[in-house]
Design a protein around this motif. Structure first.
Motif, PDB file in Angstrom:
ATOM      1  N   ALA A  86     -28.053  50.132  48.639  1.00  0.00           N
ATOM      2  CA  ALA A  86     -28.618  49.127  49.897  1.00  0.00           C
ATOM      3  C   ALA A  86     -28.724  50.146  50.534  1.00  0.00           C
ATOM      4  CB  ALA A  86     -27.826  48.417  49.870  1.00  0.00           C
ATOM      5  N   LEU A  87     -28.418  51.004  50.433  1.00  0.00           N
ATOM      6  CA  LEU A  87     -28.606  52.033  51.553  1.00  0.00           C
ATOM      7  C   LEU A  87     -30.278  52.893  51.251  1.00  0.00           C
ATOM      8  CD1 LEU A  87     -25.676  53.169  53.328  1.00  0.00           C
ATOM      9  CD2 LEU A  87     -26.774  51.744  54.064  1.00  0.00           C
ATOM     10  N   ASP A  88     -29.976  53.663  51.061  1.00  0.00           N
ATOM     11  CA  ASP A  88     -31.454  54.082  50.025  1.00  0.00           C
ATOM     12  C   ASP A  88     -32.888  53.272  49.836  1.00  0.00           C
ATOM     13  OD1 ASP A  88     -30.061  56.010  50.575  1.00  0.00           O
ATOM     14  OD2 ASP A  88     -29.722  56.726  48.147  1.00  0.00           O
ATOM     15  N   GLY A  92     -12.949  53.106  51.511  1.00  0.00           N
ATOM     16  CA  GLY A  92     -13.487  54.011  52.863  1.00  0.00           C
ATOM     17  C   GLY A  92     -12.895  54.868  51.340  1.00  0.00           C
ATOM     18  N   ARG A  93     -11.857  55.705  50.691  1.00  0.00           N
ATOM     19  CA  ARG A  93     -11.466  56.740  49.580  1.00  0.00           C
ATOM     20  C   ARG A  93     -12.910  57.219  48.795  1.00  0.00           C
ATOM     21  NH1 ARG A  93      -7.814  61.107  49.181  1.00  0.00           N
ATOM     22  NH2 ARG A  93      -9.152  61.942  46.940  1.00  0.00           N
ATOM     23  N   THR A  94     -12.969  55.737  48.569  1.00  0.00           N
ATOM     24  CA  THR A  94     -14.288  56.078  47.645  1.00  0.00           C
ATOM     25  C   THR A  94     -15.411  56.292  47.966  1.00  0.00           C
ATOM     26  OG1 THR A  94     -13.110  54.005  46.075  1.00  0.00           O
ATOM     27  CG2 THR A  94     -14.867  54.431  45.475  1.00  0.00           C
ATOM     28  N   LEU A  95     -16.134  55.726  49.071  1.00  0.00           N
ATOM     29  CA  LEU A  95     -16.972  56.569  49.949  1.00  0.00           C
ATOM     30  C   LEU A  95     -16.947  56.946  49.514  1.00  0.00           C
ATOM     31  CD1 LEU A  95     -17.535  52.671  52.009  1.00  0.00           C
ATOM     32  CD2 LEU A  95     -19.364  53.731  50.474  1.00  0.00           C
ATOM     33  N   THR A  96     -16.447  58.090  50.343  1.00  0.00           N
ATOM     34  CA  THR A  96     -15.935  59.079  50.892  1.00  0.00           C
ATOM     35  C   THR A  96     -16.023  60.611  49.395  1.00  0.00           C
ATOM     36  OG1 THR A  96     -14.366  59.173  52.577  1.00  0.00           O
ATOM     37  CG2 THR A  96     -14.435  61.387  51.267  1.00  0.00           C
ATOM     38  N   GLU A  97     -15.737  59.503  48.427  1.00  0.00           N
ATOM     39  CA  GLU A  97     -16.104  60.257  47.057  1.00  0.00           C
ATOM     40  C   GLU A  97     -17.685  60.735  46.927  1.00  0.00           C
ATOM     41  OE1 GLU A  97     -13.049  59.168  44.773  1.00  0.00           O
ATOM     42  OE2 GLU A  97     -11.548  60.030  45.428  1.00  0.00           O
ATOM     43  N   ALA A  98     -17.934  58.435  46.330  1.00  0.00           N
ATOM     44  CA  ALA A  98     -19.608  59.384  46.222  1.00  0.00           C
ATOM     45  C   ALA A  98     -20.489  59.534  47.048  1.00  0.00           C
ATOM     46  CB  ALA A  98     -19.533  57.507  46.596  1.00  0.00           C
ATOM     47  N   ALA A  99     -20.339  60.304  48.548  1.00  0.00           N
ATOM     48  CA  ALA A  99     -20.901  60.581  49.338  1.00  0.00           C
ATOM     49  C   ALA A  99     -21.067  62.102  49.591  1.00  0.00           C
ATOM     50  CB  ALA A  99     -20.589  59.861  50.983  1.00  0.00           C
ATOM     51  N   LEU A 100     -19.652  62.987  48.741  1.00  0.00           N
ATOM     52  CA  LEU A 100     -19.552  64.016  48.907  1.00  0.00           C
ATOM     53  C   LEU A 100     -21.085  63.993  47.365  1.00  0.00           C
ATOM     54  CD1 LEU A 100     -16.007  64.526  49.947  1.00  0.00           C
ATOM     55  CD2 LEU A 100     -18.641  65.244  50.428  1.00  0.00           C
ATOM     56  N   ALA A 101     -20.231  62.982  46.779  1.00  0.00           N
ATOM     57  CA  ALA A 101     -21.348  63.332  45.280  1.00  0.00           C
ATOM     58  C   ALA A 101     -22.177  63.707  45.010  1.00  0.00           C
ATOM     59  CB  ALA A 101     -20.754  62.573  44.011  1.00  0.00           C
ATOM     60  N   ARG A 130     -32.942  59.999  67.597  1.00  0.00           N
ATOM     61  CA  ARG A 130     -33.271  60.294  66.012  1.00  0.00           C
ATOM     62  C   ARG A 130     -34.468  59.933  65.824  1.00  0.00           C
ATOM     63  NH1 ARG A 130     -30.360  61.983  61.810  1.00  0.00           N
ATOM     64  NH2 ARG A 130     -31.468  63.475  61.288  1.00  0.00           N
ATOM     65  N   GLY A 131     -34.229  58.266  65.488  1.00  0.00           N
ATOM     66  CA  GLY A 131     -34.964  56.879  65.593  1.00  0.00           C
ATOM     67  C   GLY A 131     -34.862  57.040  63.972  1.00  0.00           C
ATOM     68  N   THR A 132     -33.090  57.284  63.691  1.00  0.00           N
ATOM     69  CA  THR A 132     -33.045  56.704  62.433  1.00  0.00           C
ATOM     70  C   THR A 132     -31.483  56.524  62.241  1.00  0.00           C
ATOM     71  OG1 THR A 132     -33.588  57.474  59.946  1.00  0.00           O
ATOM     72  CG2 THR A 132     -32.789  59.030  61.642  1.00  0.00           C
ATOM     73  N   GLY A 133     -30.535  55.838  61.255  1.00  0.00           N
ATOM     74  CA  GLY A 133     -29.458  55.626  61.527  1.00  0.00           C
ATOM     75  C   GLY A 133     -29.145  54.631  60.458  1.00  0.00           C
ATOM     76  N   ALA A 134     -28.210  54.360  60.301  1.00  0.00           N
ATOM     77  CA  ALA A 134     -27.313  53.416  59.463  1.00  0.00           C
ATOM     78  C   ALA A 134     -26.409  52.599  59.507  1.00  0.00           C
ATOM     79  CB  ALA A 134     -27.514  53.592  57.857  1.00  0.00           C
ATOM     80  N   VAL A 135     -25.616  51.637  59.778  1.00  0.00           N
ATOM     81  CA  VAL A 135     -24.742  51.266  60.429  1.00  0.00           C
ATOM     82  C   VAL A 135     -23.671  50.059  59.545  1.00  0.00           C
ATOM     83  CG1 VAL A 135     -22.719  50.128  62.477  1.00  0.00           C
ATOM     84  CG2 VAL A 135     -24.527  51.358  63.117  1.00  0.00           C
ATOM     85  N   VAL A 136     -23.021  50.718  58.750  1.00  0.00           N
ATOM     86  CA  VAL A 136     -22.351  49.911  57.930  1.00  0.00           C
ATOM     87  C   VAL A 136     -21.332  49.696  58.304  1.00  0.00           C
ATOM     88  CG1 VAL A 136     -21.876  49.563  55.219  1.00  0.00           C
ATOM     89  CG2 VAL A 136     -23.030  51.481  55.856  1.00  0.00           C
ATOM     90  N   GLN A 137     -20.828  47.522  58.041  1.00  0.00           N
ATOM     91  CA  GLN A 137     -19.755  47.087  58.275  1.00  0.00           C
ATOM     92  C   GLN A 137     -19.145  46.495  57.357  1.00  0.00           C
ATOM     93  OE1 GLN A 137     -19.341  47.944  61.612  1.00  0.00           O
ATOM     94  NE2 GLN A 137     -21.217  46.867  62.720  1.00  0.00           N
ATOM     95  N   MET A 138     -17.541  47.298  56.905  1.00  0.00           N
ATOM     96  CA  MET A 138     -17.182  46.482  56.128  1.00  0.00           C
ATOM     97  C   MET A 138     -15.963  44.833  56.076  1.00  0.00           C
ATOM     98  SD  MET A 138     -17.823  48.416  53.560  1.00  0.00           S
ATOM     99  CE  MET A 138     -16.523  47.937  52.347  1.00  0.00           C
ATOM    100  N   LYS A 173     -17.704  51.042  41.731  1.00  0.00           N
ATOM    101  CA  LYS A 173     -19.642  50.584  41.252  1.00  0.00           C
ATOM    102  C   LYS A 173     -20.351  49.331  42.718  1.00  0.00           C
ATOM    103  CE  LYS A 173     -19.240  49.011  36.220  1.00  0.00           C
ATOM    104  NZ  LYS A 173     -19.082  48.149  34.798  1.00  0.00           N
ATOM    105  N   ALA A 174     -19.269  49.081  43.432  1.00  0.00           N
ATOM    106  CA  ALA A 174     -19.523  49.263  44.673  1.00  0.00           C
ATOM    107  C   ALA A 174     -19.467  49.808  45.735  1.00  0.00           C
ATOM    108  CB  ALA A 174     -17.942  48.521  45.646  1.00  0.00           C
ATOM    109  N   ALA A 175     -19.293  51.104  45.198  1.00  0.00           N
ATOM    110  CA  ALA A 175     -19.417  52.551  46.335  1.00  0.00           C
ATOM    111  C   ALA A 175     -20.903  52.445  46.074  1.00  0.00           C
ATOM    112  CB  ALA A 175     -18.975  53.287  45.931  1.00  0.00           C
TER     113      ALA A 175
END
Length: 290
Positions: free
Chosen positions: A245-247, A27-36, A137-145, A237-239
């Protein structure tokens, strides 16, 4: 700055994420990757003060939220708060979780139900709450860890795998239901990564330990905590892989992460296919005669 001003600025600075369990691990690593990546994150945690450094560094793009995922009655309010603050929600990441080691016979109803609340009912409630906004909005993504333990299981992790199996089954159906609305569903199945999960409070043992299971579960009780800090997987690397994958034009339904996860999943799939073939005649012989 008004909330509408914030929403307008957000619209020009990438995606809006809600990530649960954001204070540590994936969760922390994904947060940092999204902010970056220039995105905005509503970072949900039971103790949001642990996100103070990120909030200070990104005051306009990081919103710490105090969220207990098991409080499903608040799911709609949590999603509404994110949408009210940023104008939308583009990516929901259901990441909050913990481990439980113990044989099935050792696992109490309370332990199993608590884990199911965290890994299944909580994510299901947040997903339901987010979908109307994404559909509009016709867009979005749900990511299940999930985990490699969401595709296969082994002695000592039956309760954990049961919750992840349930989440994966729900999400496989979800993917087919929401694709027509432009919404993606991604199940992430990591193997062993250096997230601190195996060595911290997030990994628990069943209250009951029966000597009868020492030969089958004992090695897991000691081996999993002892592996902490030596796992082969790199969370950064996982993040990056999750963002890629989302892109992607064709986001996979399931994304295994780590050599150990992919090897185990492929081996399990091959064994399941071989078993099905071995019993094919019996399986096919149970219909009414024509």
């Amino acid at each position: 700055m008004t909330s509408q001003d914030t929403a307008n600025r957000t619209a020009d600075t990438g995606r809006v994420w809600l990530i649960t369990g954001a204070s540590s691990g994936f969760g922390r690593t994904l947060t940092e990757a999204a902010l970056a990546a220039g995105d905005t994150v509503a970072a949900a945690a039971r103790r949001p003060a642990s996100l103070g450094d990120l909030a200070a560094a990104h005051p306009d793009r990081l919103l710490p939220l105090a969220v207990d995922v098991t409080d499903t009655a608040r799911a709609e309010a949590v999603i509404a708060e994110v949408v009210g603050r940023f104008g939308r929600i583009d990516v929901l990441v259901n990441n909050a979780g913990r481990g439980l080691i113990g044989a099935v016979e050792e696992t109490s109803d309370a332990e199993l139900r608590d884990l199911m609340e965290l890994h299944f009912f909580g994510p299901a409630a947040l997903t339901r709450a987010a979908l109307p906004y994404m559909r509009a909005r016709g867009t979005g993504a749900v990511v299940q860890m999930s985990s490699m333990g969401g595709r296969l299981s082994f002695p000592g992790v039956g309760a954990y795998s049961a919750t992840k199996f349930a989440l994966e089954g729900l999400t496989e159906a979800l993917a087919g239901e929401v694709a027509a609305f432009g919404i993606k569903a991604l199940i992430v199945e990591p193997g062993s990564f250096r997230t601190g999960f195996a060595g911290g409070a997030a990994l628990r043992q069943t209250a009951t330990v029966l000597p009868a299971y020492e030969d089958t579960v004992g090695a897991v009780r000691t081996g999993l905590p002892d592996s902490d800090g030596r796992q082969p997987g790199d969370p950064v690397k996982a993040a990056a892989a999750i963002l890629a994958a989302l892109d992607a034009e064709h986001t996979p339904l399931r994304l295994a992460l780590g050599n150990d996860a992919l090897d185990a999943i492929l081996t399990h799939a091959n064994a399941a296919r071989a078993e099905a073939r071995a019993w094919e005649c019996v399986s096919r012989g149970t219909d009414f005669d024509a």
